[in-house]
Design an enzyme around this catalytic site. Sequence first.
Site, PDB file in Angstrom:
ATOM      1  N   ARG A  64      40.667  49.335  50.184  1.00  0.00           N
ATOM      2  CA  ARG A  64      42.189  49.362  50.364  1.00  0.00           C
ATOM      3  C   ARG A  64      42.653  50.620  49.235  1.00  0.00           C
ATOM      4  O   ARG A  64      43.855  51.061  49.558  1.00  0.00           O
ATOM      5  CB  ARG A  64      42.816  48.148  49.728  1.00  0.00           C
ATOM      6  CG  ARG A  64      42.619  46.797  50.593  1.00  0.00           C
ATOM      7  CD  ARG A  64      42.967  45.684  49.941  1.00  0.00           C
ATOM      8  NE  ARG A  64      42.060  45.159  48.783  1.00  0.00           N
ATOM      9  CZ  ARG A  64      41.109  44.610  48.955  1.00  0.00           C
ATOM     10  NH1 ARG A  64      40.598  44.202  50.259  1.00  0.00           N
ATOM     11  NH2 ARG A  64      40.165  44.241  47.862  1.00  0.00           N
ATOM     12  N   GLU A 101      34.543  41.921  39.225  1.00  0.00           N
ATOM     13  CA  GLU A 101      34.962  40.648  39.084  1.00  0.00           C
ATOM     14  C   GLU A 101      34.129  39.620  39.719  1.00  0.00           C
ATOM     15  O   GLU A 101      33.888  38.341  39.221  1.00  0.00           O
ATOM     16  CB  GLU A 101      36.531  40.546  39.314  1.00  0.00           C
ATOM     17  CG  GLU A 101      37.059  39.251  38.747  1.00  0.00           C
ATOM     18  CD  GLU A 101      38.638  39.172  39.503  1.00  0.00           C
ATOM     19  OE1 GLU A 101      39.146  39.936  40.254  1.00  0.00           O
ATOM     20  OE2 GLU A 101      39.257  38.095  38.824  1.00  0.00           O
TER      21      GLU A 101
HETATM   22  P1  AMP Z   1      37.227  45.631  39.369  1.00  0.00           P
HETATM   23  O1  AMP Z   1      36.181  46.403  39.276  1.00  0.00           O
HETATM   24  O2  AMP Z   1      36.965  44.297  38.684  1.00  0.00           O
HETATM   25  O3  AMP Z   1      38.655  46.407  38.549  1.00  0.00           O
HETATM   26  O4  AMP Z   1      37.903  45.245  40.772  1.00  0.00           O
HETATM   27  C1  AMP Z   1      38.712  46.029  41.404  1.00  0.00           C
HETATM   28  C2  AMP Z   1      38.439  46.132  42.743  1.00  0.00           C
HETATM   29  O5  AMP Z   1      38.179  44.787  43.647  1.00  0.00           O
HETATM   30  C3  AMP Z   1      39.738  46.651  43.508  1.00  0.00           C
HETATM   31  O6  AMP Z   1      39.255  47.640  44.494  1.00  0.00           O
HETATM   32  C4  AMP Z   1      40.293  45.496  44.235  1.00  0.00           C
HETATM   33  O7  AMP Z   1      40.273  45.873  45.853  1.00  0.00           O
HETATM   34  C5  AMP Z   1      38.927  44.417  44.327  1.00  0.00           C
HETATM   35  N1  AMP Z   1      39.655  43.187  43.778  1.00  0.00           N
HETATM   36  C6  AMP Z   1      39.200  42.597  42.443  1.00  0.00           C
HETATM   37  N2  AMP Z   1      39.655  41.629  41.986  1.00  0.00           N
HETATM   38  C7  AMP Z   1      40.631  41.268  43.025  1.00  0.00           C
HETATM   39  C8  AMP Z   1      41.720  40.327  43.388  1.00  0.00           C
HETATM   40  N3  AMP Z   1      42.011  39.130  42.400  1.00  0.00           N
HETATM   41  N4  AMP Z   1      42.364  40.143  44.508  1.00  0.00           N
HETATM   42  C9  AMP Z   1      42.477  41.512  44.965  1.00  0.00           C
HETATM   43  N5  AMP Z   1      41.481  42.487  45.234  1.00  0.00           N
HETATM   44  C10 AMP Z   1      40.744  42.247  43.999  1.00  0.00           C
END
Ligand code: AMP
Length: 177
Positions: A64, A101
């Site tokens: 995205r 996450e």
């Molecule tokens: P992080 O590495 O934990 O900061 O996760 C960020 C990436 O995971 C981004 O590229 C988001 O597209 C996706 N992502 C993580 N958590 C979510 C969420 N709750 N809703 C949508 N996309 C998420």
Amino acid sequence: MSPDSLERLRSTIRDVPDFPQPGILFKDITPVLADAELMKAAIEGMAENFVGQKVDKVVGIDARGFIFGALIAQHLGAGFVPVRKKGKLPWKTRGVDYSLEYGTNSVEMHLDALAPGERVVLADDLLATGGTAGAALELIRESGAELLGSVFFIELAFLCGREKLENCGPIHSLLTF
Ligand code: AMP
């Protein structure tokens, strides 16, 4: 951006509980993508932070982040560079492993995508734990490019991803949850 536009953007994002696994509240941005006027406002709002800074390249993260990154790049008159999941880029790459996450991942960038000294902005749809952005920022750092800052459409502040990106320049997010 006007408080009214921000509120419309916020209320257009769809919360999907337990996707892609139990306990995750997924922020579905597709209703925003489908609305031309709202999407224009989102891109202008995100790009605004870097107008007048002579940006050479915007780096967007798979998948995205490609949408936001490419449109911000167009808006700023900059080129676009994809950071992709492992094994997707056809040319010579550098890679970084990271945890997110939900699960773990690896991202890669073409070795020749950024030249030393190029002025670069990182863009993604969402900052959660900061693992993904941190990995992309590490790839930018290794390239020798100059990082101007990062911009996210959404920041999930309760996951404290911002703390992981300390010493990585200014961090902007359009909407905070
Ligand atoms: P992080 O590495 O934990 O900061 O996760 C960020 C990436 O995971 C981004 O590229 C988001 O597209 C996706 N992502 C993580 N958590 C979510 C969420 N709750 N809703 C949508 N996309 C998420």
